[in-house]
Write a protein that holds these residues in place. Sequence first.
Motif, PDB file in Angstrom:
ATOM      1  N   UNK A 148       0.825  -1.206   0.000  1.00 22.67           N
ATOM      2  CA  UNK A 148       0.000   0.000   0.000  1.00 22.67           C
ATOM      3  C   UNK A 148       0.863   1.261   0.000  1.00 22.67           C
ATOM      4  N   UNK A 149       1.908   1.259   0.837  1.00 18.64           N
ATOM      5  CA  UNK A 149       2.782   2.427   0.929  1.00 18.64           C
ATOM      6  C   UNK A 149       3.517   2.667  -0.382  1.00 18.64           C
ATOM      7  N   UNK A 150       4.044   1.585  -0.957  1.00 20.58           N
ATOM      8  CA  UNK A 150       4.808   1.716  -2.198  1.00 20.58           C
ATOM      9  C   UNK A 150       3.911   2.065  -3.381  1.00 20.58           C
ATOM     10  N   UNK A 151       2.633   1.684  -3.298  1.00 20.39           N
ATOM     11  CA  UNK A 151       1.738   1.899  -4.428  1.00 20.39           C
ATOM     12  C   UNK A 151       1.020   3.227  -4.426  1.00 20.39           C
ATOM     13  N   UNK A 152       1.121   4.000  -3.318  1.00 13.96           N
ATOM     14  CA  UNK A 152       0.428   5.286  -3.277  1.00 13.96           C
ATOM     15  C   UNK A 152       1.124   6.282  -4.187  1.00 13.96           C
ATOM     16  N   UNK A 153       0.353   7.030  -4.943  1.00 11.07           N
ATOM     17  CA  UNK A 153       0.920   7.934  -5.952  1.00 11.07           C
ATOM     18  C   UNK A 153       1.582   9.156  -5.364  1.00 11.07           C
ATOM     19  N   UNK A 154       1.226   9.533  -4.135  1.00  9.53           N
ATOM     20  CA  UNK A 154       1.812  10.716  -3.528  1.00  9.53           C
ATOM     21  C   UNK A 154       1.020  11.973  -3.834  1.00  9.53           C
ATOM     22  N   UNK A 155       1.516  13.118  -3.369  1.00 10.40           N
ATOM     23  CA  UNK A 155       0.793  14.374  -3.490  1.00 10.40           C
ATOM     24  C   UNK A 155       0.976  15.071  -4.828  1.00 10.40           C
ATOM     25  N   UNK A 156       2.058  14.763  -5.535  1.00  9.72           N
ATOM     26  CA  UNK A 156       2.291  15.417  -6.823  1.00  9.72           C
ATOM     27  C   UNK A 156       1.177  15.032  -7.795  1.00  9.72           C
ATOM     28  N   UNK A 157       0.556  16.041  -8.387  1.00  6.59           N
ATOM     29  CA  UNK A 157      -0.529  15.801  -9.328  1.00  6.59           C
ATOM     30  C   UNK A 157      -1.870  15.554  -8.683  1.00  6.59           C
ATOM     31  N   UNK A 158      -1.944  15.682  -7.342  1.00  8.52           N
ATOM     32  CA  UNK A 158      -3.170  15.351  -6.619  1.00  8.52           C
ATOM     33  C   UNK A 158      -3.940  16.618  -6.247  1.00  8.52           C
ATOM     34  N   UNK A 159      -5.167  16.715  -6.724  1.00  8.59           N
ATOM     35  CA  UNK A 159      -6.053  17.823  -6.370  1.00  8.59           C
ATOM     36  C   UNK A 159      -6.863  17.425  -5.140  1.00  8.59           C
ATOM     37  N   UNK A 160      -6.457  17.936  -3.991  1.00  9.84           N
ATOM     38  CA  UNK A 160      -7.167  17.629  -2.746  1.00  9.84           C
ATOM     39  C   UNK A 160      -8.122  18.740  -2.334  1.00  9.84           C
ATOM     40  N   UNK A 161      -8.013  19.907  -2.971  1.00  9.77           N
ATOM     41  CA  UNK A 161      -8.923  20.995  -2.636  1.00  9.77           C
ATOM     42  C   UNK A 161     -10.370  20.588  -2.899  1.00  9.77           C
ATOM     43  N   UNK A 162     -10.584  19.794  -3.932  1.00  9.82           N
ATOM     44  CA  UNK A 162     -11.949  19.366  -4.248  1.00  9.82           C
ATOM     45  C   UNK A 162     -12.543  18.497  -3.142  1.00  9.82           C
ATOM     46  N   UNK A 163     -11.671  17.885  -2.314  1.00 10.05           N
ATOM     47  CA  UNK A 163     -12.150  17.028  -1.236  1.00 10.05           C
ATOM     48  C   UNK A 163     -12.519  17.828   0.022  1.00 10.05           C
ATOM     49  N   UNK A 164     -11.960  19.028   0.168  1.00  8.28           N
ATOM     50  CA  UNK A 164     -12.130  19.764   1.427  1.00  8.28           C
ATOM     51  C   UNK A 164     -12.899  21.075   1.267  1.00  8.28           C
ATOM     52  N   UNK A 165     -13.171  21.498   0.041  1.00  4.89           N
ATOM     53  CA  UNK A 165     -13.848  22.766  -0.174  1.00  4.89           C
ATOM     54  C   UNK A 165     -15.309  22.715   0.255  1.00  4.89           C
ATOM     55  N   UNK A 166     -15.898  23.884   0.427  1.00  7.68           N
ATOM     56  CA  UNK A 166     -17.313  23.972   0.791  1.00  7.68           C
ATOM     57  C   UNK A 166     -18.194  23.453  -0.334  1.00  7.68           C
ATOM     58  N   UNK A 167     -19.319  22.872   0.041  1.00  9.56           N
ATOM     59  CA  UNK A 167     -20.258  22.383  -0.957  1.00  9.56           C
ATOM     60  C   UNK A 167     -21.123  23.482  -1.535  1.00  9.56           C
ATOM     61  N   UNK A 168     -21.273  24.581  -0.772  1.00 12.71           N
ATOM     62  CA  UNK A 168     -22.092  25.695  -1.232  1.00 12.71           C
ATOM     63  C   UNK A 168     -21.623  26.977  -0.555  1.00 12.71           C
ATOM     64  N   UNK A 169     -22.108  28.102  -1.049  1.00 12.91           N
ATOM     65  CA  UNK A 169     -21.721  29.389  -0.477  1.00 12.91           C
ATOM     66  C   UNK A 169     -22.351  29.575   0.905  1.00 12.91           C
ATOM     67  N   UNK A 202     -18.198  36.201   2.550  1.00  9.71           N
ATOM     68  CA  UNK A 202     -18.949  35.163   1.856  1.00  9.71           C
ATOM     69  C   UNK A 202     -17.965  34.084   1.416  1.00  9.71           C
ATOM     70  N   UNK A 203     -18.139  32.888   1.926  1.00  6.30           N
ATOM     71  CA  UNK A 203     -17.268  31.761   1.582  1.00  6.30           C
ATOM     72  C   UNK A 203     -17.879  31.031   0.391  1.00  6.30           C
ATOM     73  N   UNK A 204     -17.067  30.820  -0.662  1.00  6.82           N
ATOM     74  CA  UNK A 204     -17.592  30.179  -1.869  1.00  6.82           C
ATOM     75  C   UNK A 204     -16.746  28.956  -2.218  1.00  6.82           C
ATOM     76  N   UNK A 205     -17.346  27.968  -2.909  1.00  8.83           N
ATOM     77  CA  UNK A 205     -16.603  26.758  -3.284  1.00  8.83           C
ATOM     78  C   UNK A 205     -15.454  27.047  -4.231  1.00  8.83           C
ATOM     79  N   UNK A 206     -14.491  26.136  -4.252  1.00  8.64           N
ATOM     80  CA  UNK A 206     -13.276  26.320  -5.047  1.00  8.64           C
ATOM     81  C   UNK A 206     -13.556  26.443  -6.538  1.00  8.64           C
ATOM     82  N   UNK A 207     -14.607  25.826  -7.023  1.00  4.49           N
ATOM     83  CA  UNK A 207     -14.895  25.825  -8.460  1.00  4.49           C
ATOM     84  C   UNK A 207     -15.844  26.946  -8.893  1.00  4.49           C
ATOM     85  N   UNK A 208     -16.188  27.856  -8.008  1.00  4.39           N
ATOM     86  CA  UNK A 208     -17.116  28.913  -8.412  1.00  4.39           C
ATOM     87  C   UNK A 208     -16.502  29.766  -9.514  1.00  4.39           C
ATOM     88  N   UNK A 209     -17.289  30.086 -10.536  1.00  5.17           N
ATOM     89  CA  UNK A 209     -16.821  30.870 -11.671  1.00  5.17           C
ATOM     90  C   UNK A 209     -16.600  32.323 -11.265  1.00  5.17           C
TER      91      UNK A 209
END
Length: 398
Positions: free
Chosen positions: A160-181, A228-235
């Motif tokens: 498992x440790x050797x197979x994890x891709x690591x943080x490079x190239x990983x978008x984690x903001x989508x996992x922690x951002x607000x769902x709505x304003x 006003x807190x807005x999600x990461x993907x707001x236009x």
Amino acid sequence: MATAPWTTEVPTALLVLADGTVIEGRGVGAAGTAVGEVCFNTALTGYEEILTDPSYAGQIVTFTFPHIGNVGTNDEDGEDLNPAARNGAVGAIFKADVTSPSSYRAAGHLDDWLKRRGVVALSGIDTRALTALIREKGAANAVIAHAPDGRFDIEDLKRQAAGWSGLVGLDLAKEVTSGQSSVWTETPWVWNEGYGEQAEPTMHIVAVDYGVKRSLLRLLAGLGARVTVVPARMAAEDILAMKPDGVFLSNGPGDPAATGEYAVPVIRDLLKTDLPIFGICLGHQMLALALGGSTGKMHQGHHGANHPVKDHTTGKVEIVSMNHGFSVDTASLPQGVRETHVSLFDGSNCGIELTGRPVFSVQHHPEASPGPQDSHYLFRRFANMIRERRGEPAVAER
């Protein structure tokens, strides 16, 4: 770092590095396994703030301070915007066993708190040796495992440790951002009073949430802002439709280049306006990308509350709180983008500004949760940019 040959204690927790190294300890917190990048944090206090910082998503935090948990936990010091989502570090490593809390503010034991949040932790290892290993070889991908019965499939953990891709190239903001304003009005904590409420705002700030911390929002509200807190993907057009006086680009986890695939175009659209823009941490990195710079992975990153940074705009040195594993490449910054802050540990970039425009950002966490408050002037600097745009007098930064 393995169990001494003369002890009969059965390890109930393991840290298995991607290179196959196995470190034995005593299990704390949630049972189970978690994969992540192992880093070390040098702060002497503020472990609850550290472990709930969404910027630590995907990471296992090694605390260099030996006594973690001795002041317990409470419901006031968490930093994640949505505690039910349990955003923050996936694992924790301590030298000493967690003791009973000894603080008038304590509402619970750290072990119980870790269990509720699902954080896998271990204690009883030589954290100095692990820190030295990270400094020598860099932040390592690993699996942390806690089994109360001491039974582990070590070969599977190694895979498992050797197979994890690591943080490079990983978008984690989508996992922690607000769902709505949402609207934020809570102001900073005052001893013996608690948190306040901003009932008479004088400006409107939109905070783009890539993994924002509560303390950042409190300081913005403390400036006199309705936030006003807005999600990461707001236009950008939707942000501008809110008619903000300024835009704040928050901290967050993961690779800025990955999150930047959708965030950078938004930031570039915002830069076409005359709005004041203030970014920190991940927001700083993505502002640099939007302005034509580049970012890269650091060897071990910066994690702690005692980092010296020089502000070239004032000539002063401040001690700051940091948490980042990626950095802006100063040499990549185009003409018109000035480096304003630099780390006195390694010379890495810690701040930029767009010449002639009310646009700036810093790599560190100026709200200082945890840490010293040397950088609070940056929030007042941001507020003054808003005032200047509205033709109002500025206030002292310090």
